[in-house]
Design a protein around this motif. Structure first.
Motif, PDB file in Angstrom:
ATOM      1  N   MET A   1      17.974 -16.872   2.238  1.00  0.00           N
ATOM      2  CA  MET A   1      16.763 -17.635   2.563  1.00  0.00           C
ATOM      3  C   MET A   1      16.639 -17.871   4.072  1.00  0.00           C
ATOM      4  O   MET A   1      15.557 -17.817   4.632  1.00  0.00           O
ATOM      5  N   LYS A   2      17.779 -18.177   4.711  1.00  0.00           N
ATOM      6  CA  LYS A   2      17.751 -18.400   6.159  1.00  0.00           C
ATOM      7  C   LYS A   2      17.305 -17.150   6.894  1.00  0.00           C
ATOM      8  O   LYS A   2      16.537 -17.206   7.860  1.00  0.00           O
ATOM      9  N   LYS A   3      17.802 -16.008   6.431  1.00  0.00           N
ATOM     10  CA  LYS A   3      17.401 -14.740   7.050  1.00  0.00           C
ATOM     11  C   LYS A   3      15.914 -14.490   6.871  1.00  0.00           C
ATOM     12  O   LYS A   3      15.239 -13.986   7.775  1.00  0.00           O
ATOM     13  N   LEU A   4      15.385 -14.852   5.717  1.00  0.00           N
ATOM     14  CA  LEU A   4      13.965 -14.690   5.444  1.00  0.00           C
ATOM     15  C   LEU A   4      13.131 -15.556   6.379  1.00  0.00           C
ATOM     16  O   LEU A   4      12.104 -15.114   6.919  1.00  0.00           O
ATOM     17  N   LEU A   5      13.562 -16.800   6.599  1.00  0.00           N
ATOM     18  CA  LEU A   5      12.820 -17.706   7.460  1.00  0.00           C
ATOM     19  C   LEU A   5      12.839 -17.263   8.918  1.00  0.00           C
ATOM     20  O   LEU A   5      11.938 -17.594   9.685  1.00  0.00           O
ATOM     21  N   GLN A   6      13.846 -16.489   9.315  1.00  0.00           N
ATOM     22  CA  GLN A   6      13.965 -16.048  10.696  1.00  0.00           C
ATOM     23  C   GLN A   6      13.321 -14.699  10.944  1.00  0.00           C
ATOM     24  O   GLN A   6      13.083 -14.344  12.092  1.00  0.00           O
ATOM     25  N   ASN A   7      13.052 -13.953   9.899  1.00  0.00           N
ATOM     26  CA  ASN A   7      12.494 -12.611  10.045  1.00  0.00           C
ATOM     27  C   ASN A   7      10.999 -12.635   9.726  1.00  0.00           C
ATOM     28  O   ASN A   7      10.600 -12.674   8.559  1.00  0.00           O
ATOM     29  N   ASN A   9       8.762 -10.284  10.218  1.00  0.00           N
ATOM     30  CA  ASN A   9       8.294  -9.036   9.591  1.00  0.00           C
ATOM     31  C   ASN A   9       8.508  -9.063   8.085  1.00  0.00           C
ATOM     32  O   ASN A   9       7.646  -8.627   7.314  1.00  0.00           O
ATOM     33  N   LEU A  10       9.655  -9.584   7.669  1.00  0.00           N
ATOM     34  CA  LEU A  10       9.937  -9.686   6.234  1.00  0.00           C
ATOM     35  C   LEU A  10       8.999 -10.688   5.576  1.00  0.00           C
ATOM     36  O   LEU A  10       8.523 -10.459   4.449  1.00  0.00           O
ATOM     37  N   GLN A  11       8.712 -11.784   6.259  1.00  0.00           N
ATOM     38  CA  GLN A  11       7.754 -12.760   5.740  1.00  0.00           C
ATOM     39  C   GLN A  11       6.380 -12.122   5.550  1.00  0.00           C
ATOM     40  O   GLN A  11       5.729 -12.314   4.513  1.00  0.00           O
ATOM     41  N   HIS A  12       5.936 -11.386   6.567  1.00  0.00           N
ATOM     42  CA  HIS A  12       4.632 -10.723   6.472  1.00  0.00           C
ATOM     43  C   HIS A  12       4.597  -9.754   5.299  1.00  0.00           C
ATOM     44  O   HIS A  12       3.609  -9.684   4.545  1.00  0.00           O
ATOM     45  N   VAL A  17       2.699  -8.202  -0.130  1.00  0.00           N
ATOM     46  CA  VAL A  17       2.992  -7.823  -1.526  1.00  0.00           C
ATOM     47  C   VAL A  17       2.381  -8.840  -2.482  1.00  0.00           C
ATOM     48  O   VAL A  17       1.797  -8.474  -3.525  1.00  0.00           O
ATOM     49  N   LEU A  18       2.480 -10.112  -2.141  1.00  0.00           N
ATOM     50  CA  LEU A  18       1.910 -11.153  -2.999  1.00  0.00           C
ATOM     51  C   LEU A  18       0.391 -11.018  -3.085  1.00  0.00           C
ATOM     52  O   LEU A  18      -0.191 -11.126  -4.191  1.00  0.00           O
ATOM     53  N   LEU A  19      -0.253 -10.766  -1.963  1.00  0.00           N
ATOM     54  CA  LEU A  19      -1.705 -10.602  -1.966  1.00  0.00           C
ATOM     55  C   LEU A  19      -2.127  -9.386  -2.797  1.00  0.00           C
ATOM     56  O   LEU A  19      -3.127  -9.437  -3.528  1.00  0.00           O
ATOM     57  N   LEU A  20      -1.370  -8.298  -2.690  1.00  0.00           N
ATOM     58  CA  LEU A  20      -1.679  -7.105  -3.487  1.00  0.00           C
ATOM     59  C   LEU A  20      -1.501  -7.388  -4.982  1.00  0.00           C
ATOM     60  O   LEU A  20      -2.283  -6.904  -5.811  1.00  0.00           O
ATOM     61  N   CYS A  21      -0.478  -8.160  -5.318  1.00  0.00           N
ATOM     62  CA  CYS A  21      -0.272  -8.519  -6.725  1.00  0.00           C
ATOM     63  C   CYS A  21      -1.423  -9.365  -7.253  1.00  0.00           C
ATOM     64  O   CYS A  21      -1.915  -9.147  -8.372  1.00  0.00           O
ATOM     65  N   VAL A  22      -1.873 -10.311  -6.448  1.00  0.00           N
ATOM     66  CA  VAL A  22      -3.015 -11.142  -6.844  1.00  0.00           C
ATOM     67  C   VAL A  22      -4.252 -10.278  -7.018  1.00  0.00           C
ATOM     68  O   VAL A  22      -5.028 -10.443  -7.982  1.00  0.00           O
ATOM     69  N   TRP A  23      -4.456  -9.356  -6.091  1.00  0.00           N
ATOM     70  CA  TRP A  23      -5.587  -8.424  -6.179  1.00  0.00           C
ATOM     71  C   TRP A  23      -5.551  -7.683  -7.517  1.00  0.00           C
ATOM     72  O   TRP A  23      -6.563  -7.625  -8.233  1.00  0.00           O
ATOM     73  N   GLN A  24      -4.393  -7.120  -7.872  1.00  0.00           N
ATOM     74  CA  GLN A  24      -4.298  -6.330  -9.092  1.00  0.00           C
ATOM     75  C   GLN A  24      -4.466  -7.203 -10.335  1.00  0.00           C
ATOM     76  O   GLN A  24      -5.104  -6.783 -11.320  1.00  0.00           O
TER      77      GLN A  24
END
Length: 258
Positions: A1-7, A9-12, A17-24
């Motif tokens: 989780m810490k790595k996710l909060l610091q990266n 690019n990974l957050q974006h 991916v979440l927006l594409l899932c909502v779209w579908q």
């Protein structure tokens, strides 16, 4: 989780991916008509068809050529005005006034005049791009010149450097971080202006470009093609902006501008 909060690019990536899932999910739910919101598979299929047929690559290539030409004109104009204002207080006042008047002026407001002067072909699009990009470049360039440390100038004069040498060795290197910041703003404004101009002029003269591809897809009710064109515009904009940010960060670190 810490790595996710610091990266970032990974957050974006996760948000995309979440927006594409909502779209579908919305598409599969049937709440919105497929004519208004096609599925990701349909958009991907249309994108692959346009790529395989050569239509989309040719349109993107034309758009990139137009924006490169417009940005070249903008850079040349900004450099000429910036260099001239550096050595003349009168011209500096003129350039500052010109930038103050033209910078907030949207290109869409100049469309009637540009059409009268350049018609509805590529020269008009290049003029719109040049207008959109030149003023942020000039503003940041003159700001960079003004922020050059006085000790640099005094040292250069004591070493006997002439104006041309001072421009190349002192002013330009010191103002690069400001110029790169201006390039980001200029690119964003120029890219938006290009797409808008291609839609408008393509509707009149049936010319090419990714903006014309999007407009044509809308007219033909080819919604998957419309979304494919929009996604291409987003991807190109994100890639170029990321490259500019990378160059800016490396330049600032290399020259210790922070």
């Amino acid at each position: 989780m810490k790595k996710l909060l610091q990266n970032k690019n990974l957050q974006h990536l996760l948000w995309i991916v979440l927006l594409l899932c909502v779209w579908q999910v919305v598409h599969l739910s049937g709440v919105v008509s497929p004519l208004l919101l096609p599925g990701l598979g349909e958009v991907a299929a249309e994108f692959a068809r346009a790529i395989a047929g050569g239509e989309l690559p040719s349109q993107v290539g034309l758009s990139l050529l137009l924006i490169l030409a417009g940005l070249a004109v903008a850079v040349a104009l900004a450099l000429v005005l910036g260099f001239a204002s550096l050595y003349s207080r009168v011209f500096a006042s003129f350039a500052d006034t010109l930038c103050m008047l033209a910078h907030p002026l949207p290109a869409i407001a100049l469309l009637p005049l540009i059409i009268v002067w350049f018609g509805v072909g590529p020269p008009a699009i290049i003029a719109i791009i040049a207008h959109s990009a030149a003023w942020p470049l000039l503003l940041n360039l003159t700001t960079g010149f003004a922020e050059v440390p006085r000790v640099y100038l005094e040292t250069a004069r004591s070493l006997g450097l002439r104006r041309g040498a001072m421009l190349v060795r002192i002013y330009l290197p010191a103002s690069v971080p400001y110029l790169l910041a201006g390039c980001k703003t200029a690119w964003a404004r120029a890219w938006r202006a290009l797409i808008s101009a291609e839609m408008l002029f393509g509707a009149v003269a049936a010319s090419g470009g990714i903006g014309w591809y999007i407009f044509k897809s809308r007219v033909m009710m080819n919604t998957p093609g419309l979304f494919a064109g929009i996604l291409v515009v987003i991807c190109i904009g994100v890639v170029v902006d990321s490259l500019l940010r990378t160059v800016e960060a490396r330049t600032i670190r290399r020259w210790s501008a922070v």
